[in-house]
Design a protein around this motif. Structure first.
Motif, PDB file in Angstrom:
ATOM      1  N   ALA A 166       0.819  -1.223   0.000  1.00 48.81           N
ATOM      2  CA  ALA A 166       0.000   0.000   0.000  1.00 48.81           C
ATOM      3  C   ALA A 166       0.844   1.260   0.000  1.00 48.81           C
ATOM      4  N   ARG A 167       1.928   1.295   0.777  1.00 50.36           N
ATOM      5  CA  ARG A 167       2.723   2.523   0.881  1.00 50.36           C
ATOM      6  C   ARG A 167       3.446   2.861  -0.424  1.00 50.36           C
ATOM      7  N   HIS A 168       3.443   1.913  -1.372  1.00 45.35           N
ATOM      8  CA  HIS A 168       4.114   2.163  -2.650  1.00 45.35           C
ATOM      9  C   HIS A 168       3.144   2.431  -3.795  1.00 45.35           C
ATOM     10  N   VAL A 169       1.838   2.340  -3.533  1.00 47.53           N
ATOM     11  CA  VAL A 169       0.872   2.571  -4.616  1.00 47.53           C
ATOM     12  C   VAL A 169      -0.123   3.689  -4.293  1.00 47.53           C
ATOM     13  N   VAL A 170      -0.092   4.181  -3.048  1.00 51.19           N
ATOM     14  CA  VAL A 170      -1.008   5.272  -2.699  1.00 51.19           C
ATOM     15  C   VAL A 170      -0.571   6.554  -3.407  1.00 51.19           C
ATOM     16  N   GLU A 171      -1.493   7.475  -3.536  1.00 49.59           N
ATOM     17  CA  GLU A 171      -1.185   8.748  -4.184  1.00 49.59           C
ATOM     18  C   GLU A 171      -0.123   9.496  -3.380  1.00 49.59           C
ATOM     19  N   GLY A 172       0.887   9.991  -4.053  1.00 47.94           N
ATOM     20  CA  GLY A 172       1.958  10.725  -3.399  1.00 47.94           C
ATOM     21  C   GLY A 172       2.954   9.843  -2.683  1.00 47.94           C
ATOM     22  N   VAL A 197      -3.044  -6.562   1.409  1.00 46.13           N
ATOM     23  CA  VAL A 197      -4.236  -5.967   0.815  1.00 46.13           C
ATOM     24  C   VAL A 197      -5.404  -6.915   1.058  1.00 46.13           C
ATOM     25  N   ARG A 198      -6.550  -6.372   1.481  1.00 48.79           N
ATOM     26  CA  ARG A 198      -7.731  -7.184   1.755  1.00 48.79           C
ATOM     27  C   ARG A 198      -8.686  -7.176   0.563  1.00 48.79           C
ATOM     28  N   GLU A 203     -10.492   0.292  -3.530  1.00 49.18           N
ATOM     29  CA  GLU A 203      -9.687   1.388  -4.085  1.00 49.18           C
ATOM     30  C   GLU A 203      -8.220   1.007  -4.152  1.00 49.18           C
ATOM     31  N   LEU A 204      -7.738   0.368  -3.100  1.00 49.03           N
ATOM     32  CA  LEU A 204      -6.342  -0.045  -3.074  1.00 49.03           C
ATOM     33  C   LEU A 204      -6.069  -1.102  -4.144  1.00 49.03           C
ATOM     34  N   ILE A 205      -7.015  -2.000  -4.344  1.00 50.12           N
ATOM     35  CA  ILE A 205      -6.848  -3.016  -5.392  1.00 50.12           C
ATOM     36  C   ILE A 205      -6.766  -2.341  -6.758  1.00 50.12           C
ATOM     37  N   GLY A 206      -7.586  -1.321  -6.978  1.00 52.68           N
ATOM     38  CA  GLY A 206      -7.517  -0.579  -8.232  1.00 52.68           C
ATOM     39  C   GLY A 206      -6.160   0.068  -8.436  1.00 52.68           C
ATOM     40  N   ARG A 207      -5.628   0.670  -7.375  1.00 57.28           N
ATOM     41  CA  ARG A 207      -4.294   1.292  -7.467  1.00 57.28           C
ATOM     42  C   ARG A 207      -3.216   0.231  -7.706  1.00 57.28           C
ATOM     43  N   ARG A 209      -3.581  -2.630  -9.300  1.00 55.60           N
ATOM     44  CA  ARG A 209      -3.668  -3.062 -10.696  1.00 55.60           C
ATOM     45  C   ARG A 209      -3.027  -2.052 -11.650  1.00 55.60           C
ATOM     46  N   ALA A 210      -3.180  -0.760 -11.335  1.00 53.65           N
ATOM     47  CA  ALA A 210      -2.717   0.299 -12.244  1.00 53.65           C
ATOM     48  C   ALA A 210      -1.305   0.779 -11.944  1.00 53.65           C
ATOM     49  N   ALA A 211      -0.660   0.191 -10.941  1.00 54.60           N
ATOM     50  CA  ALA A 211       0.624   0.719 -10.473  1.00 54.60           C
ATOM     51  C   ALA A 211       1.737   0.594 -11.508  1.00 54.60           C
ATOM     52  N   LEU A 212       1.686  -0.436 -12.341  1.00 53.71           N
ATOM     53  CA  LEU A 212       2.733  -0.651 -13.342  1.00 53.71           C
ATOM     54  C   LEU A 212       2.087  -0.687 -14.724  1.00 53.71           C
ATOM     55  N   PRO A 213       2.072   0.424 -15.444  1.00 57.26           N
ATOM     56  CA  PRO A 213       1.503   0.438 -16.797  1.00 57.26           C
ATOM     57  C   PRO A 213       2.219  -0.566 -17.700  1.00 57.26           C
ATOM     58  N   GLY A 214       1.441  -1.262 -18.519  1.00 56.88           N
ATOM     59  CA  GLY A 214       2.013  -2.267 -19.410  1.00 56.88           C
ATOM     60  C   GLY A 214       2.098  -3.644 -18.796  1.00 56.88           C
ATOM     61  N   TYR A 215       1.716  -3.756 -17.536  1.00 60.98           N
ATOM     62  CA  TYR A 215       1.755  -5.039 -16.834  1.00 60.98           C
ATOM     63  C   TYR A 215       0.331  -5.477 -16.469  1.00 60.98           C
ATOM     64  N   ALA A 216       0.083  -6.782 -16.553  1.00 58.96           N
ATOM     65  CA  ALA A 216      -1.119  -7.367 -15.962  1.00 58.96           C
ATOM     66  C   ALA A 216      -0.797  -7.746 -14.519  1.00 58.96           C
ATOM     67  N   CYS A 217      -1.764  -7.582 -13.628  1.00 59.60           N
ATOM     68  CA  CYS A 217      -1.551  -7.853 -12.211  1.00 59.60           C
ATOM     69  C   CYS A 217      -2.433  -9.032 -11.784  1.00 59.60           C
ATOM     70  N   HIS A 218      -1.806 -10.104 -11.320  1.00 58.71           N
ATOM     71  CA  HIS A 218      -2.518 -11.279 -10.809  1.00 58.71           C
ATOM     72  C   HIS A 218      -2.246 -11.384  -9.313  1.00 58.71           C
ATOM     73  N   PHE A 219      -3.250 -11.683  -8.523  1.00 60.17           N
ATOM     74  CA  PHE A 219      -3.032 -11.655  -7.072  1.00 60.17           C
ATOM     75  C   PHE A 219      -3.924 -12.653  -6.353  1.00 60.17           C
ATOM     76  N   ALA A 220      -3.523 -12.950  -5.131  1.00 62.60           N
ATOM     77  CA  ALA A 220      -4.325 -13.730  -4.183  1.00 62.60           C
ATOM     78  C   ALA A 220      -4.301 -12.972  -2.867  1.00 62.60           C
ATOM     79  N   LEU A 221      -5.472 -12.788  -2.244  1.00 65.85           N
ATOM     80  CA  LEU A 221      -5.592 -11.973  -1.040  1.00 65.85           C
ATOM     81  C   LEU A 221      -6.106 -12.808   0.130  1.00 65.85           C
ATOM     82  N   CYS A 222      -5.726 -12.384   1.315  1.00 62.61           N
ATOM     83  CA  CYS A 222      -6.130 -13.096   2.536  1.00 62.61           C
ATOM     84  C   CYS A 222      -7.609 -12.836   2.813  1.00 62.61           C
ATOM     85  N   GLN A 223      -8.341 -13.921   3.060  1.00 62.30           N
ATOM     86  CA  GLN A 223      -9.746 -13.811   3.414  1.00 62.30           C
ATOM     87  C   GLN A 223     -10.106 -14.840   4.494  1.00 62.30           C
ATOM     88  N   ASP A 224      -9.235 -14.943   5.478  1.00 63.12           N
ATOM     89  CA  ASP A 224      -9.439 -15.865   6.593  1.00 63.12           C
ATOM     90  C   ASP A 224      -9.642 -15.048   7.868  1.00 63.12           C
TER      91      ASP A 224
END
Length: 436
Positions: A166-172, A197-198, A203-207, A209-224
């Motif tokens: 999160a600290r690397h994809v938030v605005e600013g 990331v939960r 909003e954070l998931i959107g950021r 996904r968009a953090a690296l233009p030209g890249y597809a983002c695949h992820f698995a998130l904790c839901q336990d």
């Protein structure tokens, strides 16, 4: 028809069948004895020196003639026989003495399907009758067939426990992920662990996904929510970024992985899957088993069960014909060379390490590529942030495992352990460059 195998007719044909049947049994017994001897030996290096192996006559002609005279009806070994990949010294011994496979190829005992394994027309057409005994694959042949081009293509894969994306994809952000990726050489594939990331952080998931233009983002998130309550559930999670120049990439996750520790990315048309792993760190904290509906031991036991389930999932990928790069934070130091000042030898750490080294790796035919290419290097990926200046408390717990056929295709691998390359994480990135 093979040279040297006579034709027979009438009663002579019946006699020939009897002789062939006896020969099939004889050859099958010798092969099964060989496989059992290799299973018995704990250290594959000893297999090369075993006096028992010297007595086997697994010449190509004998195996081919056996299959030919049996009419392709030879039943091999029963389904209870485990699949094994013979690597390194064992594979080299078999290549040199058995004469079954060509130098530079890998020898893999096929996984049983159904009650028995039988020759198939596809196998016989691909590699001749011997392929019904051993599956033979040539990495060089697969590269030329897949690419169809003379120019060699490489891809760099970077893995890093980022310890809070999160600290690397938030605005600013002071250290944007795009700037970090550039510093890391703009790799074709970037595997991140502990992204925290939960699923509800839309909003954070959107950021992300968009953090690296030209890249597809695949992820698995904790839901336990039962086992993960710290930081409001912002724990664990993995993300894999794949550059569009590699073509289509197909992501998948494991339905048993509630903590978001594994995401698989298949590179379509390349016969390759990247398994991004954030393995369990064993602790004495009780673990709630969702399938049992009750507490079942602690997270040390959960760690071993996680590794076993991951191994089974990777076996499925192998059975589909994929080569694997299994990369990430494994939360295991494999040997004394991988930690300072000491390797934890007490239980249950030793048990998890033994299962990983003696079951996980050989079952998958996996090679720790950094240790393979740098057998004596003392480099670490985790650094204790509470260690006083001038002291060292570190371990190599992040590494890349590759299936054996990929080993000749690895151009280089290393650990970026300089403090400035770790940013604010307590882990250092690692990379490998691979010929596709």
């Amino acid at each position: 028809m093979l040279q040297g195998v006579p034709r027979a007719s009438g009663r002579g044909r019946d006699n020939a069948r009897d002789v062939a049947r006896e020969r099939v049994v004889s050859t099958r017994e010798r092969i099964e004895l060989l496989l059992r001897e290799l299973e018995r030996l704990h250290d594959p290096l000893n297999a090369c020196e075993s006096s028992m192996l010297a007595g086997f006559d697994l010449c190509r002609g004998d195996v081919l003639a056996t299959l030919e005279t049996s009419g392709g009806e030879w039943t091999h070994w029963p389904s209870k026989s485990p699949a094994r990949s013979f690597q390194g010294p064992v594979a080299r011994w078999l290549r040199a003495h058995a004469g079954i496979v060509a130098p530079g190829s890998s020898l893999r005992c096929p996984r049983p399907r159904g009650p028995h394994i039988r020759p198939t027309p596809q196998r016989l057409a691909r590699s001749g009758p011997a392929c019904s005994v051993f599956q033979v694959t040539s990495p060089r042949m697969k590269r030329s067939t897949r690419s169809g081009a003379s120019k060699e293509t490489t891809a760099t894969i970077v893995s890093w426990n980022i310890e809070n994306l999160a600290r690397h994809v938030v605005e600013g952000a002071a250290e944007p992920l795009a700037a970090i990726a550039t510093r890391l050489g703009s790799p074709e594939i970037l595997c991140l662990q502990e992204i925290r990331v939960r699923p509800q952080d839309t909003e954070l998931i959107g950021r992300m996904r968009a953090a690296l233009p030209g890249y597809a983002c695949h992820f698995a998130l904790c839901q336990d929510a039962k086992n993960v309550t710290f930081r409001g559930g912002r724990m664990y999670g993995v993300a894999t970024y794949v550059h569009e120049r590699l073509g289509d990439a197909v992501p998948s996750t494991c339905d048993w992985d509630r903590e978001g520790r594994v995401v698989v990315t298949e590179l379509a048309g390349r016969g390759l899957a990247i398994v991004n792993v954030y393995a369990v760190n064993g602790t004495s904290k009780p673990y709630w088993d969702h399938e049992l509906g009750r507490f079942d031991g602690d997270r040390h036991g959960f760690k071993r069960r996680f590794n076993e389930r991951l191994m089974r999932a990777c076996e499925v990928l192998l059975e589909r014909g994929l080569e694997l790069v299994m990369i990430g934070d494994w939360n295991i130091s494999r040997t004394k060379l991988d930690t300072f000042p000491r390797l934890r030898m007490e239980e249950p750490h030793a048990l998890a390490r033994a299962m990983f080294n003696e079951t996980f790796l050989p079952t998958l035919g996996a090679v720790d590529i950094f240790r393979h290419l740098h057998p004596e290097a003392r480099k670490y990926t985790w650094f204790n942030p509470q260690t006083p200046p001038g002291k060292l408390d570190a371990a190599r717990v992040d590494f890349a495992l590759v299936t054996e056929d990929l080993v000749p295709r690895v151009v280089e691998t290393d650990i970026l352990d300089a403090p400035e390359d770790r940013f604010r994480s307590d882990h250092a990135p690692l990379f490998l460059r691979l010929r596709l």
